[in-house]
Design a protein around this motif. Structure first.
Motif: not given
Length: 403
Positions: A232-257
């Motif tokens: 959510r913080a990253w999505l807000q960062y992008r909404a405010e003009g940020g350009t960097w991507d996000l990589v999430l390396a891992g797995d777990g119970p919240e992946r589907l969410l």
């Protein structure tokens, strides 16, 4: 004072170290113990289970090097289904066979761990607690804390912890400060430093399906890791003009969410979820990342921060990450944000992305410099120092009594 008159000498086991299941960083710690001059050739490891460990559904266990003196009590066992009474008995028998001068015990909250500490107490050996609990990890209840204080006093001679926050919590529980050593939370810095450097030399981000600039998270996709809050913080960062991507390396119970959230976003393709990665698979992710982020609401230490810093990455972490005060504060290699404060995290993402290349290069140098002290070699020396001091005092004890 432990009675060490029966132990030691020749090739006798000086230290037995126990962990539930051994990850790569456990192997690194074991190698650090074996590298300590006064322990060399006299360290034995005990692994309780060789299957899935404390993280149900995810197997992080590493293949153990053939030359590492480690015995697995239940090679096919899983922590969640194993009979812990049987494990405690098997561990007791293994300690009988090893007859170590000191036992390194992983926490005070499992039946096998309590059994190991009791074995040391009843046999007059040194009982050393390995812990990374801090006062802010959980809501603390006075009655339970009193019981914990009494248990720790009864079971353990010394402790080795990750850093300041963990040492302070033990002080609150009645441990004398001089009985607590640090540098428990270490990884194989050289592996990550060399691996990331080689990936940068031999390949490019594009060859690994990575963008030019991205924030990196490594770890389980679980509620306490607050990956949803990071997203959510990253999505807000992008909404405010940020350009960097996000990589999430891992797995777990919240992946589907997380995947559902991304499917509803117009910029979902700027986020990559890799799934569970081995240490080798992480190397290019560390190599080409621009910064590392750990937004956990509860994090005993955060060994992925060690890995990122060894790889030369600046870091953003919350103040509930146990490593923050030791690795990031006043280090020049990152930033600490208040736990659960997503606007503050968004601002930190902006600040990190706005640094000049020269500033980020300076932060990378500062990261490598700060993490240098937190090495398996240093962990081994700390434990060896504890054992050597207690043994030297115990050997003087009969002479002092005679006087």
């Amino acid at each position: 004072m432990p009675d060490l008159k029966q132990s030691g000498g020749g090739g006798a086991c000086r230290v037995a170290v126990i962990w539930i299941d051994w990850y790569p960083y456990h192997v690194a710690r074991m190698q650090g113990l074996c590298s300590a001059p006064t322990l060399s050739g006299r360290v034995s490891g005990v692994e309780l289970v060789g299957g899935v460990g404390v993280h149900a559904g995810l197997k992080f266990r590493a293949d153990l090097p053939g030359d590492l003196p480690v015995t697995t009590l239940m090679p096919e066992g899983n922590w969640s289904t194993a009979n812990h009474w049987k494990l405690a008995w098997m561990l007791w028998r293994q300690l009988d066979r090893l007859n170590p001068e000191a036992v390194l015990v992983p926490g005070y909250y499992t039946l096998p761990g309590i059994a190991a500490a009791l074995w040391a107490r009843l046999h007059g050996r040194i009982s050393i607690l390995m812990t990374e609990s801090a006062a802010y990890d959980h809501a603390r209840r006075p009655g339970r804390e009193l019981l914990k204080r009494l248990m720790l006093r009864a079971l353990f001679d010394r402790a080795v912890v990750g850093g300041r926050d963990h040492a302070e919590y033990l002080r609150q529980l009645g441990f004398a400060p001089e009985s607590v050593s640090r540098f428990y939370d270490v990884v194989d810095n050289d592996y990550f430093a060399a691996g990331a450097a080689e990936a940068r030399r031999a390949s490019s981000a594009q060859q690994h399906n990575l963008r030019e600039r991205y924030f990196l998270y490594v770890g389980r996709l679980a509620p306490e890791k607050n990956v949803a809050g990071l997203l959510r913080a990253w999505l807000q960062y992008r909404a405010e003009g940020g350009t960097w991507d996000l990589v999430l390396a891992g797995d777990g119970p919240e992946r589907l969410l997380l995947e559902e959230t991304l499917s509803r976003s117009e910029i979902g393709d700027s986020v990559r979820i890799t799934g569970l990665c081995t240490a080798k698979q992480l190397l290019p992710l560390y190599a080409f990342a621009s910064a590392f982020v750990l937004a956990s609401t509860r994090e005993p230490w955060g060994l992925v921060v060690n890995e990122a810093m060894a790889s030369g990455l600046p870091v953003i972490a919350t103040d509930h990450c146990g490593c923050a005060n030791d690795l990031l504060r006043d280090s020049g290699c990152g930033e600490i944000v208040p736990v659960g404060n997503e606007p503050a995290l968004t601002l930190a993402l902006h600040r990190m992305a706005q640094h000049t290349p020269a500033t980020r290069a300076a932060m990378a140098r500062a990261a490598r410099e700060r993490i240098r002290d937190f090495s398996p070699w240093r962990f081994g020396l700390e434990v060896a120092s504890v054992v050597d001091r207690i043994q030297a005092h115990a050997q003087r004890w009969p002479q002092e009594e005679a006087l």
